[in-house]
Scaffold this motif. Structure first.
Motif, PDB file in Angstrom:
ATOM      1  N   SER A   1       3.825  -8.843  -3.892  1.00 20.19           N
ATOM      2  CA  SER A   1       2.466  -8.533  -3.442  1.00 20.19           C
ATOM      3  C   SER A   1       1.990  -9.670  -2.574  1.00 20.19           C
ATOM      4  O   SER A   1       2.595 -10.760  -2.540  1.00 20.19           O
ATOM      5  CB  SER A   1       1.508  -8.340  -4.626  1.00 20.19           C
ATOM      6  OG  SER A   1       1.187  -9.584  -5.232  1.00 20.19           O
ATOM      7  N   LEU A   2       0.876  -9.431  -1.863  1.00 18.18           N
ATOM      8  CA  LEU A   2       0.249 -10.431  -1.009  1.00 18.18           C
ATOM      9  C   LEU A   2      -1.236 -10.505  -1.336  1.00 18.18           C
ATOM     10  O   LEU A   2      -1.904  -9.470  -1.412  1.00 18.18           O
ATOM     11  CB  LEU A   2       0.394 -10.052   0.476  1.00 18.18           C
ATOM     12  CG  LEU A   2       1.796  -9.724   0.989  1.00 18.18           C
ATOM     13  CD1 LEU A   2       1.707  -9.143   2.398  1.00 18.18           C
ATOM     14  CD2 LEU A   2       2.691 -10.965   0.971  1.00 18.18           C
ATOM     15  N   CYS A   3      -1.748 -11.708  -1.533  1.00 21.05           N
ATOM     16  CA  CYS A   3      -3.192 -11.914  -1.649  1.00 21.05           C
ATOM     17  C   CYS A   3      -3.610 -12.797  -0.483  1.00 21.05           C
ATOM     18  O   CYS A   3      -3.238 -13.970  -0.418  1.00 21.05           O
ATOM     19  CB  CYS A   3      -3.563 -12.548  -2.982  1.00 21.05           C
ATOM     20  SG  CYS A   3      -5.349 -12.828  -3.162  1.00 21.05           S
TER      21      CYS A   3
ATOM     22  N   THR B   1      -6.596  -8.996 -11.981  1.00 17.29           N
ATOM     23  CA  THR B   1      -6.602  -7.533 -12.015  1.00 17.29           C
ATOM     24  C   THR B   1      -5.615  -6.972 -11.005  1.00 17.29           C
ATOM     25  O   THR B   1      -4.869  -6.022 -11.290  1.00 17.29           O
ATOM     26  CB  THR B   1      -8.012  -7.008 -11.732  1.00 17.29           C
ATOM     27  OG1 THR B   1      -8.915  -7.486 -12.730  1.00 17.29           O
ATOM     28  CG2 THR B   1      -8.040  -5.484 -11.725  1.00 17.29           C
ATOM     29  N   PHE B   2      -5.582  -7.555  -9.824  1.00 16.88           N
ATOM     30  CA  PHE B   2      -4.652  -7.125  -8.780  1.00 16.88           C
ATOM     31  C   PHE B   2      -3.205  -7.285  -9.233  1.00 16.88           C
ATOM     32  O   PHE B   2      -2.401  -6.332  -9.151  1.00 16.88           O
ATOM     33  CB  PHE B   2      -4.917  -7.942  -7.515  1.00 16.88           C
ATOM     34  CG  PHE B   2      -3.887  -7.797  -6.430  1.00 16.88           C
ATOM     35  CD1 PHE B   2      -3.657  -6.576  -5.819  1.00 16.88           C
ATOM     36  CD2 PHE B   2      -3.155  -8.904  -6.003  1.00 16.88           C
ATOM     37  CE1 PHE B   2      -2.716  -6.448  -4.796  1.00 16.88           C
ATOM     38  CE2 PHE B   2      -2.216  -8.794  -4.996  1.00 16.88           C
ATOM     39  CZ  PHE B   2      -1.997  -7.560  -4.390  1.00 16.88           C
TER      40      PHE B   2
ATOM     41  N   ASP C   1       2.014  -5.131 -11.089  1.00 19.51           N
ATOM     42  CA  ASP C   1       3.120  -5.245 -12.036  1.00 19.51           C
ATOM     43  C   ASP C   1       3.287  -4.000 -12.894  1.00 19.51           C
ATOM     44  O   ASP C   1       4.388  -3.723 -13.393  1.00 19.51           O
ATOM     45  CB  ASP C   1       2.914  -6.477 -12.928  1.00 19.51           C
ATOM     46  CG  ASP C   1       3.226  -7.780 -12.206  1.00 19.51           C
ATOM     47  OD1 ASP C   1       3.949  -7.731 -11.195  1.00 19.51           O
ATOM     48  OD2 ASP C   1       2.752  -8.836 -12.651  1.00 19.51           O
ATOM     49  N   SER C   2       2.204  -3.249 -13.062  1.00 19.16           N
ATOM     50  CA  SER C   2       2.304  -2.011 -13.844  1.00 19.16           C
ATOM     51  C   SER C   2       2.640  -0.802 -12.985  1.00 19.16           C
ATOM     52  O   SER C   2       2.721   0.321 -13.485  1.00 19.16           O
ATOM     53  CB  SER C   2       0.994  -1.755 -14.593  1.00 19.16           C
ATOM     54  OG  SER C   2      -0.072  -1.493 -13.684  1.00 19.16           O
ATOM     55  N   GLY C   3       2.829  -1.024 -11.686  1.00 11.76           N
ATOM     56  CA  GLY C   3       3.157   0.076 -10.784  1.00 11.76           C
ATOM     57  C   GLY C   3       1.990   0.972 -10.449  1.00 11.76           C
ATOM     58  O   GLY C   3       2.189   2.115 -10.019  1.00 11.76           O
TER      59      GLY C   3
ATOM     60  N   VAL D   1       3.524  -3.514   1.520  1.00 13.90           N
ATOM     61  CA  VAL D   1       3.474  -4.384   0.345  1.00 13.90           C
ATOM     62  C   VAL D   1       2.056  -4.350  -0.228  1.00 13.90           C
ATOM     63  O   VAL D   1       1.074  -4.431   0.525  1.00 13.90           O
ATOM     64  CB  VAL D   1       3.844  -5.832   0.729  1.00 13.90           C
ATOM     65  CG1 VAL D   1       3.703  -6.763  -0.475  1.00 13.90           C
ATOM     66  CG2 VAL D   1       5.261  -5.887   1.292  1.00 13.90           C
ATOM     67  N   PRO D   2       1.874  -4.220  -1.557  1.00  5.74           N
ATOM     68  CA  PRO D   2       0.533  -4.266  -2.133  1.00  5.74           C
ATOM     69  C   PRO D   2      -0.217  -5.518  -1.677  1.00  5.74           C
ATOM     70  O   PRO D   2       0.300  -6.636  -1.784  1.00  5.74           O
ATOM     71  CB  PRO D   2       0.800  -4.294  -3.638  1.00  5.74           C
ATOM     72  CG  PRO D   2       2.105  -3.599  -3.796  1.00  5.74           C
ATOM     73  CD  PRO D   2       2.914  -3.997  -2.598  1.00  5.74           C
ATOM     74  N   THR D   3      -1.420  -5.318  -1.166  1.00  4.74           N
ATOM     75  CA  THR D   3      -2.158  -6.415  -0.535  1.00  4.74           C
ATOM     76  C   THR D   3      -3.606  -6.429  -0.997  1.00  4.74           C
ATOM     77  O   THR D   3      -4.277  -5.400  -0.985  1.00  4.74           O
ATOM     78  CB  THR D   3      -2.118  -6.270   1.005  1.00  4.74           C
ATOM     79  OG1 THR D   3      -0.750  -6.282   1.450  1.00  4.74           O
ATOM     80  CG2 THR D   3      -2.862  -7.412   1.683  1.00  4.74           C
TER      81      THR D   3
END
Length: 294
Positions: free
Chosen positions: A115-117, A267-268, A273-275, A214-216
């Motif tokens: 992921s990306l923050c 939370t993100f 991680d839980s999909g 990618v989740p961002t």
């Protein structure tokens, strides 16, 4: 002292704590690996947390030539740290200069990003501000070389998007300013000239954003004026992106509002991680404002 080795041989110092999935923290121009201490302590309880010092920031190496510093190299340095750790993927979390590096890491190494923050990302990105920002980078580099870090910290720490931190937490702000004064003047000047001044505008990277899956998570303070519109730009164009705005906050959000920042980031990470992190529903992009076309 542990170091990872970058592609050009530069040594990158890092610290780590905890175990579990890896989270790499990437610091801002006025910060260092030490700036992530509130996150290292919090997330180290459930993740393998790593904070590294960018090139030009001791105990990492300080290359003497500005040509050794670039936006692409900053992104590749994250990959070098990840490879050194023996991990295939990581959550990557960056602020400001580190936020830009995190975004570009997603562009250049999407397969390595869990992921990306992307926090506080946008300085100099707006096209009508490009030349002004580039000019200020030259002024900053000259001041660093001429006057040194102590004098520079006395001015730079009190910028228009940092005074919010001082107003809320004078003790924490004083610590931030003191740590800034201890950075390498040469490394900071070269970072300004090679990374900050020369990085491409976010408005020129829309195609790359649209291809990013990618989740961002994008985070900004609502008084971090140079980052507000660029944050919306990223939200609009990255199909896997969410946007969080922290109220009454400036640029250094991870130390200015550590509890709220940690809550949002935690939370993100848990959703990823839980999909359960979503892609944008294409129906939300309909041309109609209300869904009821005349």
């Amino acid at each position: 002292m542990p170091h990872a080795i970058a592609s050009d041989g530069v040594r990158l110092y890092y610290e780590e704590t905890g175990s579990g999935r890896t989270v790499i923290f990437v610091h801002e121009f006025a910060g260092s690996h030490e700036s992530w201490e509130p996150q290292m302590r919090h997330f180290g309880r459930r993740y393998r947390c790593v904070a590294f010092a960018a090139r030009g920031y001791p105990p990492s190496d300080v290359p003497e030539q500005a040509s050794s510093y670039s936006q692409a190299q900053a992104a590749d340095d994250i990959a070098a740290v990840l490879d050194h750790l023996g991990e295939e993927k990581a959550h990557v979390v960056g602020l400001s200069m580190g936020g830009f590096a995190t975004l570009h890491f997603g562009f250049r190494h999407p397969g390595k990003a869990r992921s990306l923050c992307v926090g506080g990302c946008g300085y100099g990105a707006e096209l009508d501000q490009r030349e002004r920002f580039r000019g200020e980078a030259d002024v900053i580099a000259a001041a660093l070389k001429r006057d040194g870090m102590e004098a520079f910290a006395d001015r730079y720490a009190y910028g228009p998007t940092r005074v919010q931190f001082e107003n809320k937490d004078p003790r924490g702000f004083a610590e931030f300013r003191d740590m800034l004064s201890q950075h390498s003047a040469l490394g900071s000047a070269n970072t300004q000239l090679g990374v900050q001044k020369e990085r491409p505008s976010l408005y020129e990277l829309v195609d790359e954003m649209r291809a990013l899956t990618v989740p961002t998570l994008i985070i900004t303070g609502d008084e971090d004026w140079p980052c507000l519109l660029p944050s919306i730009l990223m939200k609009q164009n990255i199909p896997s992106a969410a946007l969080s705005v922290i109220p009454n906050s400036g640029h250094t959000i991870n130390i200015e509002e550590p509890d709220e920042y940690n809550r949002l980031l935690g939370t993100f990470l848990a959703q990823v991680d839980s999909g359960r992190w979503p892609m944008r529903d294409p129906r939300s992009l309909a041309a109609s404002i209300t869904g009821m076309k005349p």
